[in-house]
Design a protein around this motif. Structure first.
Motif, PDB file in Angstrom:
ATOM      1  N   SER A  34      73.174  52.729  13.403  1.00  0.00           N
ATOM      2  CA  SER A  34      72.445  52.437  12.176  1.00  0.00           C
ATOM      3  C   SER A  34      72.576  50.968  11.848  1.00  0.00           C
ATOM      4  O   SER A  34      73.419  50.255  12.402  1.00  0.00           O
ATOM      5  N   CYS A  35      71.726  50.538  10.932  1.00  0.00           N
ATOM      6  CA  CYS A  35      71.700  49.129  10.571  1.00  0.00           C
ATOM      7  C   CYS A  35      71.569  49.003   9.059  1.00  0.00           C
ATOM      8  O   CYS A  35      70.691  49.613   8.454  1.00  0.00           O
ATOM      9  N   GLU A  36      72.449  48.243   8.447  1.00  0.00           N
ATOM     10  CA  GLU A  36      72.332  47.902   7.032  1.00  0.00           C
ATOM     11  C   GLU A  36      71.577  46.582   6.926  1.00  0.00           C
ATOM     12  O   GLU A  36      71.984  45.581   7.514  1.00  0.00           O
ATOM     13  N   ARG A  38      70.357  43.647   4.523  1.00  0.00           N
ATOM     14  CA  ARG A  38      70.767  43.078   3.240  1.00  0.00           C
ATOM     15  C   ARG A  38      69.989  41.793   2.949  1.00  0.00           C
ATOM     16  O   ARG A  38      69.797  40.951   3.818  1.00  0.00           O
ATOM     17  N   GLN A  45      69.304  48.425   2.388  1.00  0.00           N
ATOM     18  CA  GLN A  45      68.527  49.457   3.063  1.00  0.00           C
ATOM     19  C   GLN A  45      69.220  49.816   4.376  1.00  0.00           C
ATOM     20  O   GLN A  45      69.622  48.932   5.137  1.00  0.00           O
ATOM     21  N   THR A  46      69.372  51.113   4.625  1.00  0.00           N
ATOM     22  CA  THR A  46      70.023  51.592   5.849  1.00  0.00           C
ATOM     23  C   THR A  46      69.008  52.351   6.688  1.00  0.00           C
ATOM     24  O   THR A  46      68.369  53.281   6.194  1.00  0.00           O
ATOM     25  N   CYS A 104      72.571  59.172  10.263  1.00  0.00           N
ATOM     26  CA  CYS A 104      72.110  57.823  10.607  1.00  0.00           C
ATOM     27  C   CYS A 104      73.262  56.952  11.113  1.00  0.00           C
ATOM     28  O   CYS A 104      73.266  55.738  10.922  1.00  0.00           O
ATOM     29  N   VAL A 106      76.129  56.759   9.880  1.00  0.00           N
ATOM     30  CA  VAL A 106      76.980  56.319   8.773  1.00  0.00           C
ATOM     31  C   VAL A 106      77.951  57.434   8.446  1.00  0.00           C
ATOM     32  O   VAL A 106      77.562  58.512   8.026  1.00  0.00           O
TER      33      VAL A 106
END
Length: 436
Positions: A34-36, A38, A45-46, A104, A106
């Motif tokens: 997953s990717c945060e 910023r 947004q994740t 996701c 996380v």
């Protein structure tokens, strides 16, 4: 009508790859990623990041994973250094791995793989389309520490001008306010809004759509349902150019005192028929109900209706709005129907429902409303590319009015219980257990 300048920052074509040695060891195949994403001043947004199995391959999908919409004030804030920030704000993508089966990627045992950073520059405010980055970028820690190749992230960061029209209801919708367009400090009247909840006139063309009028003689029924509400949008000449009215009453569901998902209330959004004077054509349907929880929410679900086809409905938006604080209803193909890859039909005043290219997509409209019992003056934003004439804007004003009134229509009902005590009746008013 003059639009305000907005830009759309989109991040897409995400992919993650590892060196062949890592892939052969099987370390990358057992996890999800997953990717945060910023950007200072905006919610984090994740999104999931797909794994690219072959080191030679590259994601070729144009899918947008995330979007930010910035106006002039946002850009000014991003370019202004803060007390505890770097000289320039950055767009950051932080990639994580987590055990397979976590949401996701996380979870409690997630691990950071690396970070991609892109500094905000004055180029962002030029109002021109621009590719800020496209391709692979090494983000793995091993590359920095040992010089060996680490994980690489593929992405495409793009800027597009996204001008919008901004409107505001000058008073609460139920007070039949003017609707003005905002452009800096200028407030230009564009529409008027007429709200009624009384018995419909027999000559009202909207009455042909169903029995949504109030029976004024049945006061007890009025306490158990909300119906007969109607909003008409008029242009400056006084002509009705759009309308919304309740087709399915807002009533408490069995065993409770609120409008539940199992039996939502519904509005029909209509526009004038260009071929037949004093006639209306259906454009959209808005359903609303109350979601109970620690904090109650009002769910608004909007379908676009295909002209002349029974059951031809296209889901465009389903949004939860905080019942107490209010919130934002929006139609955004990036956020709502990206998974379905469905193009958005365009509401043209000519009745043309031709589909737009999926590449156009993105933001369509937003409407910010207040919570229950508060003075709500809806603020509406419309993407300029979806508005070719005043009538196009009017239909969205009718939808915004229906969203705002749905907050009121979904308030808990009072239950009336009658008890017989010999020859007398005692009427007890009870509110639902929430105490609202």
């Amino acid at each position: 009508m003059d639009p305000q300048a907005f830009i759309r920052l989109s991040i897409g074509s995400l992919g993650l790859r590892f060196p062949m040695a890592t892939v052969n060891n099987g370390k990358s195949g057992t996890s999800s990623y997953s990717c945060e994403i910023r950007l200072r001043g905006f919610p984090v947004q994740t999104v999931p990041v797909p794994l690219v199995s072959s080191p030679e391959a590259a994601p070729d999908s144009p899918t947008i994973a995330s979007s930010f919409y910035l106006e002039k004030a946002d850009l000014k804030a991003l370019l202004t250094p803060g007390c505890f920030y770097a000289p320039r704000a950055c767009l950051e993508l932080i990639v994580f791995t987590g055990r397979k089966g976590s949401h996701c990627g996380v979870g409690a045992k997630r691990q950071q793989i690396g970070t991609f950073k892109l500094e905000v520059s004055s180029e962002w405010g030029e109002g021109k389309p621009a590719i800020l980055y496209s391709g692979w970028k090494g983000i793995g820690k091993s590359k920095q520490e040992t010089g060996k190749p680490g994980a690489e992230l593929h992405l495409r960061v793009k800027l597009d001008p996204d001008p919008r029209y901004v409107f505001q209801f000058e008073e609460e919708t139920k007070l039949s306010p003017q609707i003005v367009q905002l452009q800096g400090n200028i407030r230009q009247p564009i529409f008027s809004c007429k709200f009624t909840r009384d018995r419909q006139s027999q000559v009202d063309p909207l009455s042909a759509y169903g029995s949504s009028s109030l029976d004024g003689s049945n006061q007890e029924a009025d306490r158990r349902e909300r119906k007969g509400w109607k909003v008409k949008i008029h242009d400056l000449s006084g002509s009705a150019v759009a309308a919304a009215f309740i087709t399915t009453p807002f009533v408490p569901s069995t065993g409770c005192d609120w409008v539940a998902r199992s039996n939502p209330g519904a509005w029909l959004i209509v526009r004038p028929d260009a071929c037949r004077p004093d006639s209306w054509l259906p454009w959209g349907k808005l359903e609303a109900w109350r979601e109970r929880g620690i904090r109650d929410s009002i769910c608004c679900r909007f379908h676009l209706l295909s002209e002349g086809q029974e059951g031809g409905e296209l889901l465009m938006s389903e949004i939860l709005i905080n019942a107490e604080k209010g919130g934002e209803f929006y139609i955004d193909t990036d956020r709502q129907v990206r998974a379905a890859a469905t193009p958005l039909p365009s509401p043209q005043s000519s009745g043309d429902f031709a589909a737009l290219s999926p590449a156009i997509g993105g933001f369509v409209m937003s409407c910010r409303v207040q919570g229950e019992g508060k003075s709500s003056k809806p603020l509406v934003q419309l993407a300029m590319r979806h508005v070719t004439c005043v009538e196009d804007a009017a239909i969205f004003m009718a939808l915004a009015a229906a969203v705002d009134l749905s907050i009121e229509a979904c308030r808990p009902f009072r239950r009336r219980i009658r008890r017989s005590n010999r020859n007398s009746w005692i009427v007890v008013n009870l509110q639902d257990y929430s105490g609202k």
